[in-house]
Write a protein that holds these residues in place. Structure first.
Motif, PDB file in Angstrom:
ATOM      1  N   LEU A   1       0.729  -1.185  -0.216  1.00 51.48           N
ATOM      2  CA  LEU A   1       0.004   0.071   0.061  1.00 51.48           C
ATOM      3  C   LEU A   1       0.723   1.242  -0.037  1.00 51.48           C
ATOM      4  O   LEU A   1       2.020   1.407   0.818  1.00 51.48           O
ATOM      5  CB  LEU A   1      -0.817  -0.009   1.212  1.00 51.48           C
ATOM      6  CG  LEU A   1      -1.652  -0.903   1.429  1.00 51.48           C
ATOM      7  CD1 LEU A   1      -2.682  -1.034   2.790  1.00 51.48           C
ATOM      8  CD2 LEU A   1      -2.681  -1.326   0.292  1.00 51.48           C
ATOM      9  N   THR A   2       0.455   2.174  -0.713  1.00 52.95           N
ATOM     10  CA  THR A   2       1.139   3.538  -0.764  1.00 52.95           C
ATOM     11  C   THR A   2       0.816   4.144   0.693  1.00 52.95           C
ATOM     12  O   THR A   2      -0.160   3.773   1.271  1.00 52.95           O
ATOM     13  CB  THR A   2       0.698   4.641  -2.037  1.00 52.95           C
ATOM     14  OG1 THR A   2      -0.722   4.775  -1.522  1.00 52.95           O
ATOM     15  CG2 THR A   2       0.789   3.761  -3.227  1.00 52.95           C
TER      16      THR A   2
ATOM     17  N   SER B   1      -0.884   6.962   1.201  1.00 50.70           N
ATOM     18  CA  SER B   1      -2.415   7.354   1.192  1.00 50.70           C
ATOM     19  C   SER B   1      -3.337   6.359   1.065  1.00 50.70           C
ATOM     20  O   SER B   1      -4.357   6.280   1.858  1.00 50.70           O
ATOM     21  CB  SER B   1      -2.542   8.289  -0.259  1.00 50.70           C
ATOM     22  OG  SER B   1      -2.433   7.454  -1.393  1.00 50.70           O
ATOM     23  N   GLU B   2      -2.884   5.097   0.674  1.00 51.39           N
ATOM     24  CA  GLU B   2      -3.671   4.025   0.824  1.00 51.39           C
ATOM     25  C   GLU B   2      -3.669   3.439   2.185  1.00 51.39           C
ATOM     26  O   GLU B   2      -4.722   2.879   2.769  1.00 51.39           O
ATOM     27  CB  GLU B   2      -3.364   2.703  -0.169  1.00 51.39           C
ATOM     28  CG  GLU B   2      -3.622   2.944  -1.683  1.00 51.39           C
ATOM     29  CD  GLU B   2      -2.814   2.272  -2.642  1.00 51.39           C
ATOM     30  OE1 GLU B   2      -3.291   1.914  -3.620  1.00 51.39           O
ATOM     31  OE2 GLU B   2      -1.845   1.492  -2.345  1.00 51.39           O
ATOM     32  N   ALA B   3      -2.419   3.567   2.688  1.00 48.35           N
ATOM     33  CA  ALA B   3      -2.370   3.011   4.197  1.00 48.35           C
ATOM     34  C   ALA B   3      -3.003   3.807   5.000  1.00 48.35           C
ATOM     35  O   ALA B   3      -3.854   3.340   5.925  1.00 48.35           O
ATOM     36  CB  ALA B   3      -0.799   2.956   4.678  1.00 48.35           C
ATOM     37  N   CYS B   4      -3.118   5.169   4.797  1.00 48.97           N
ATOM     38  CA  CYS B   4      -3.685   5.952   5.724  1.00 48.97           C
ATOM     39  C   CYS B   4      -5.474   5.726   5.467  1.00 48.97           C
ATOM     40  O   CYS B   4      -6.016   5.975   6.541  1.00 48.97           O
ATOM     41  CB  CYS B   4      -3.500   7.602   5.449  1.00 48.97           C
ATOM     42  SG  CYS B   4      -1.990   8.023   5.837  1.00 48.97           S
ATOM     43  N   SER B   5      -5.775   5.707   4.261  1.00 44.79           N
ATOM     44  CA  SER B   5      -7.339   5.037   3.986  1.00 44.79           C
ATOM     45  C   SER B   5      -7.522   3.793   4.739  1.00 44.79           C
ATOM     46  O   SER B   5      -8.457   3.663   5.291  1.00 44.79           O
ATOM     47  CB  SER B   5      -7.548   5.224   2.537  1.00 44.79           C
ATOM     48  OG  SER B   5      -7.523   6.489   2.028  1.00 44.79           O
ATOM     49  N   PHE B   6      -6.697   3.145   4.604  1.00 40.94           N
ATOM     50  CA  PHE B   6      -7.052   1.579   5.517  1.00 40.94           C
ATOM     51  C   PHE B   6      -7.011   1.657   6.779  1.00 40.94           C
ATOM     52  O   PHE B   6      -8.031   1.143   7.388  1.00 40.94           O
ATOM     53  CB  PHE B   6      -5.807   0.722   4.668  1.00 40.94           C
ATOM     54  CG  PHE B   6      -6.047  -0.739   5.398  1.00 40.94           C
ATOM     55  CD1 PHE B   6      -7.193  -1.443   4.740  1.00 40.94           C
ATOM     56  CD2 PHE B   6      -4.942  -1.131   6.337  1.00 40.94           C
ATOM     57  CE1 PHE B   6      -7.112  -2.670   5.302  1.00 40.94           C
ATOM     58  CE2 PHE B   6      -5.067  -2.479   6.917  1.00 40.94           C
ATOM     59  CZ  PHE B   6      -6.268  -3.210   6.387  1.00 40.94           C
TER      60      PHE B   6
ATOM     61  N   TYR C   1       6.217   2.487   0.941  1.00 37.76           N
ATOM     62  CA  TYR C   1       5.185   1.481   0.924  1.00 37.76           C
ATOM     63  C   TYR C   1       5.082   0.763   2.178  1.00 37.76           C
ATOM     64  O   TYR C   1       5.852   0.602   2.969  1.00 37.76           O
ATOM     65  CB  TYR C   1       5.559   0.313  -0.156  1.00 37.76           C
ATOM     66  CG  TYR C   1       5.440   0.918  -1.667  1.00 37.76           C
ATOM     67  CD1 TYR C   1       4.307   1.184  -2.439  1.00 37.76           C
ATOM     68  CD2 TYR C   1       6.734   1.041  -2.174  1.00 37.76           C
ATOM     69  CE1 TYR C   1       4.352   1.807  -3.554  1.00 37.76           C
ATOM     70  CE2 TYR C   1       6.831   1.580  -3.471  1.00 37.76           C
ATOM     71  CZ  TYR C   1       5.745   2.019  -4.030  1.00 37.76           C
ATOM     72  OH  TYR C   1       5.685   2.495  -5.433  1.00 37.76           O
TER      73      TYR C   1
ATOM     74  N   LYS D   1       0.201  -4.761   3.835  1.00 39.47           N
ATOM     75  CA  LYS D   1      -1.088  -4.663   4.292  1.00 39.47           C
ATOM     76  C   LYS D   1      -1.223  -5.774   5.547  1.00 39.47           C
ATOM     77  O   LYS D   1      -1.889  -5.476   6.559  1.00 39.47           O
ATOM     78  CB  LYS D   1      -2.102  -4.971   3.318  1.00 39.47           C
ATOM     79  CG  LYS D   1      -3.475  -4.832   3.760  1.00 39.47           C
ATOM     80  CD  LYS D   1      -4.427  -5.107   2.704  1.00 39.47           C
ATOM     81  CE  LYS D   1      -6.049  -4.937   2.930  1.00 39.47           C
ATOM     82  NZ  LYS D   1      -6.946  -5.153   2.014  1.00 39.47           N
TER      83      LYS D   1
END
Length: 92
Positions: free
Chosen positions: A43-44, A46-51, A78, A81
């Motif tokens: 996860l990038t 921003s993806e990690a923050c959203s997750f 990165y 997950k």
């Protein structure tokens, strides 16, 4: 004639059940192979923050404190997950 399928004395409901069962078996087999063969999902930031439902500052602080592990290539960061899920601790 050997590639021919003949359906005698088979109701539409029975045919539907046969097809449904065959599709269900194929989907279960596909999911088993997918979970075995799939490497860790990266996860990038921003993806990690959203997750995790956090902001970038919190993500950076947790990385700095070693609560979560980050990986980098060049200037990209990165997160795995699976490791984000493992870093969660039970409260009660």
């Amino acid at each position: 004639m050997e590639n021919t399928i003949m359906l005698h004395n088979l109701s539409p409901i029975d045919l539907e059940q046969i097809i449904t069962e065959a599709i269900k078996n194929q989907m279960e087999e596909f999911q088993r192979t997918l979970s075995i063969d799939t490497p860790d999902v990266l996860l990038t930031r921003s993806e990690a923050c959203s997750f995790l439902k956090i902001n970038m500052t919190t993500l950076w602080n947790w990385s700095k404190k070693g609560k979560i592990i980050s990986y980098g290539i060049g200037n990209r960061v990165y997160y795995k997950k699976s490791e984000l899920l493992e870093s969660l601790v039970r409260i009660n």
